[in-house]
Each structure stands twice: as structure tokens, then as C-alpha cells.
Design an enzyme around this catalytic site. Structure first.
Site, PDB file in Angstrom:
ATOM      1  N   GLU A 164     -14.535  -1.996  21.792  1.00 39.78           N
ATOM      2  CA  GLU A 164     -15.575  -2.786  21.123  1.00 39.78           C
ATOM      3  C   GLU A 164     -14.984  -4.073  20.563  1.00 39.78           C
ATOM      4  O   GLU A 164     -13.793  -4.136  20.256  1.00 39.78           O
ATOM      5  CB  GLU A 164     -16.184  -1.990  19.964  1.00 39.78           C
ATOM      6  N   ASP A 165     -15.834  -5.072  20.412  1.00 36.86           N
ATOM      7  CA  ASP A 165     -15.374  -6.294  19.761  1.00 36.86           C
ATOM      8  C   ASP A 165     -15.419  -6.152  18.245  1.00 36.86           C
ATOM      9  O   ASP A 165     -14.531  -6.634  17.544  1.00 36.86           O
ATOM     10  CB  ASP A 165     -16.181  -7.517  20.218  1.00 36.86           C
TER      11      ASP A 165
ATOM     12  N   ASP B 214     -19.473  -3.010  12.620  1.00 29.76           N
ATOM     13  CA  ASP B 214     -20.145  -3.660  11.498  1.00 29.76           C
ATOM     14  C   ASP B 214     -20.749  -2.542  10.625  1.00 29.76           C
ATOM     15  O   ASP B 214     -20.054  -1.949   9.800  1.00 29.76           O
ATOM     16  CB  ASP B 214     -21.200  -4.580  12.125  1.00 29.76           C
TER      17      ASP B 214
ATOM     18  N   PHE C 136     -20.251 -14.331   9.169  1.00 24.50           N
ATOM     19  CA  PHE C 136     -20.754 -14.313  10.544  1.00 24.50           C
ATOM     20  C   PHE C 136     -19.741 -15.003  11.452  1.00 24.50           C
ATOM     21  O   PHE C 136     -19.448 -16.182  11.289  1.00 24.50           O
ATOM     22  CB  PHE C 136     -22.109 -15.014  10.642  1.00 24.50           C
TER      23      PHE C 136
ATOM     24  N   ARG D  20     -19.657 -17.535  22.907  1.00 28.87           N
ATOM     25  CA  ARG D  20     -18.777 -16.437  23.338  1.00 28.87           C
ATOM     26  C   ARG D  20     -17.491 -16.975  23.954  1.00 28.87           C
ATOM     27  O   ARG D  20     -16.467 -16.308  23.968  1.00 28.87           O
ATOM     28  CB  ARG D  20     -19.486 -15.558  24.377  1.00 28.87           C
TER      29      ARG D  20
HETATM   30  C1  PRP Z   1     -22.295  -5.907  18.394  1.00 27.90           C
HETATM   31  C2  PRP Z   1     -20.979  -5.192  18.695  1.00 27.90           C
HETATM   32  C3  PRP Z   1     -21.313  -3.744  18.535  1.00 27.90           C
HETATM   33  C4  PRP Z   1     -22.356  -3.770  17.457  1.00 27.90           C
HETATM   34  C5  PRP Z   1     -21.678  -3.443  16.174  1.00 27.90           C
HETATM   35  O1  PRP Z   1     -23.051  -5.975  19.545  1.00 27.90           O
HETATM   36  O2  PRP Z   1     -20.511  -5.487  19.991  1.00 27.90           O
HETATM   37  O3  PRP Z   1     -21.830  -3.183  19.726  1.00 27.90           O
HETATM   38  O4  PRP Z   1     -22.909  -5.081  17.399  1.00 27.90           O
HETATM   39  O5  PRP Z   1     -22.601  -3.434  15.137  1.00 27.90           O
HETATM   40  P1  PRP Z   1     -22.898  -2.156  14.240  1.00 27.90           P
HETATM   41  O6  PRP Z   1     -21.572  -1.585  13.808  1.00 27.90           O
HETATM   42  O7  PRP Z   1     -23.678  -2.736  13.097  1.00 27.90           O
HETATM   43  O8  PRP Z   1     -23.706  -1.188  15.043  1.00 27.90           O
HETATM   44  P2  PRP Z   1     -24.348  -6.886  19.685  1.00 27.90           P
HETATM   45  O9  PRP Z   1     -25.557  -6.066  19.388  1.00 27.90           O
HETATM   46  O10 PRP Z   1     -24.162  -8.142  18.883  1.00 27.90           O
HETATM   47  O11 PRP Z   1     -24.388  -7.202  21.259  1.00 27.90           O
HETATM   48  P3  PRP Z   1     -23.391  -8.087  22.158  1.00 27.90           P
HETATM   49  O12 PRP Z   1     -22.062  -7.371  22.177  1.00 27.90           O
HETATM   50  O13 PRP Z   1     -24.042  -8.083  23.516  1.00 27.90           O
HETATM   51  O14 PRP Z   1     -23.298  -9.468  21.560  1.00 27.90           O
END
Ligand code: PRP
Length: 174
Positions: free
Chosen positions: A98-99, A102, A151, A164
Site C-alpha cells: 500500500e502507499d 490512513d 494532505f 501522482r
Molecule cells: C488510499 C490508499 C489506501 C486507502 C487508505 O487509496 O491507497 O487504499 O486510501 O485509506 P484508509 O486507511 O483511510 O482506508 P485511495 O482511495 O486514495 O485510492 P487510490 O490509491 O486509487 O488513489
């Protein structure tokens, strides 16, 4: 890509150094195995592609896409799977890539969902962790950086699908 209104939180060089350390840990921990790295689209694409190039043991990769939970599912943490894996993970050593973690809701759900499919092991590596935002208890097994509740964009992370491509991880400013 150049943008004016940004403050660099983590430079490309700092990220690269840390990614190499994470890859070395993963190489050691999975020696003799062939882990399946599952990238969660889209944010993790850059991190996954950099990470695997520093891992010195054989790996496989696959991808999942999940929708962010809507207002109705925000408390339950149920996410919708938009793209599933192309293979069974039964008996495999799975590492979710994961990136960012949160609230923890996405990974909490994903981890439970994948555990139900019978992998031999399941761990999570995240480049970034924002512990201040957590809504559920969730501890990644490997973490690149703990970051403040700002952010951030770049290195795969977006604002409205933009930025990105930035090499640095940045905070957008006015
Ligand atoms: C981001 C990230 C995780 C998630 C984390 O994805 O890559 O999947 O949010 O958030 P959380 O811990 O609050 O659940 P995002 O929905 O932004 O999609 P993306 O990776 O396609 O930008």
C-alpha cells in the site's frame, strides 16, 4: 512535473533510500520463499515498482482495486472490490503493498478478506502511515515513514487524480 504550490515532505532520494531498506528486510524475511506482492491500485503502483526492483528473491505480483467506502459504509469499513486477483492465494505468502494507511479501514477490510482465502501468511507493507487518522486498530508489518496528518501528493498519491507523477512526496500549499 513542476508545480509551484508545494512543500516537499519527503524527497525522491529519501524515499529511495528507505525503499531499499524495506526491500532488504523483505528479502531477508522471505528468503527461501516466493512471496506474492499484491499492489492496491492506484496509489501503490510507484512504490511497488520501486520496491520489487530492490528485492533480491523471486516474487510474483498481482493487483487489486477497491473503492473508497462511501458515507454509508464509512463506519463499517466495507469496501467494494473493483478488480480482484487473477489467481488463488491459497498456500501463498502474501504481502499487501500500500502507499498509505490512513483510517486503516481499507487495509483492515482487505486483510480480513484475503485471510479468508487461506494464504500461508499475510503481511502488509506501506510506504506511509498516518497514525493520527486511525479509526480502527491497524499495524502494518513494514512501514516506510510515519507522517503527520497533512494532505500529501506525489510518488503515486493523488489529489483528484493529479500529481501522482511527482518524484517527491509533497504537501500542497496555497
Ligand atoms: C488510499 C490508499 C489506501 C486507502 C487508505 O487509496 O491507497 O487504499 O486510501 O485509506 P484508509 O486507511 O483511510 O482506508 P485511495 O482511495 O486514495 O485510492 P487510490 O490509491 O486509487 O488513489
Amino acid at each position: 512535473m513542476e508545480i509551484e504550490n508545494k512543500e516537499v515532505l519527503l524527497s525522491a532520494e529519501e524515499i529511495e533510500e528507505r525503499v531499499e531498506v524495506l526491500a532488504a528486510q523483505i528479502t531477508e524475511d522471505y528468503r527461501g520463499k516466493k512471496p506474492l506482492l499484491i499492489g492496491v491500485l492506484k496509489g501503490a503502483v510507484i512504490f511497488l515498482s520501486d520496491l520489487i526492483r530492490h528485492i533480491k528473491i523471486p516474487v510474483e505480483i498481482d493487483f487489486m482495486a477497491v473503492s473508497s467506502y462511501g458515507a454509508d459504509t464509512a463506519s463499517s469499513g466495507v469496501v467494494r472490490i473493483l478488480k480482484d486477483l487473477e489467481q488463488s492465494i491459497q498456500g501463498k505468502d502474501v504481502l499487501i503493498v500500500e502507499d498509505i494507511v490512513d483510517t486503516g479501514l481499507t487495509l483492515n477490510y482487505l486483510r480480513e478478506n484475503l485471510i479468508s482465502r487461506g494464504p500461508s501468511s499475510l503481511k502488509v507493507v506501506t510506504l506511509l502511515d498516518k497514525p493520527d487518522r486511525r479509526k480502527v486498530v491497524f499495524e502494518p508489518d513494514y512501514c516506510g515513514f510515519m507522517i503527520p496528518d497533512k494532505f500529501v501528493v506525489g510518488y503515486g498519491l493523488d489529489f483528484d487524480e493529479n500529481y501522482r507523477q511527482l518524484a517527491d512526496l509533497c504537501i500542497l500549499t496555497d
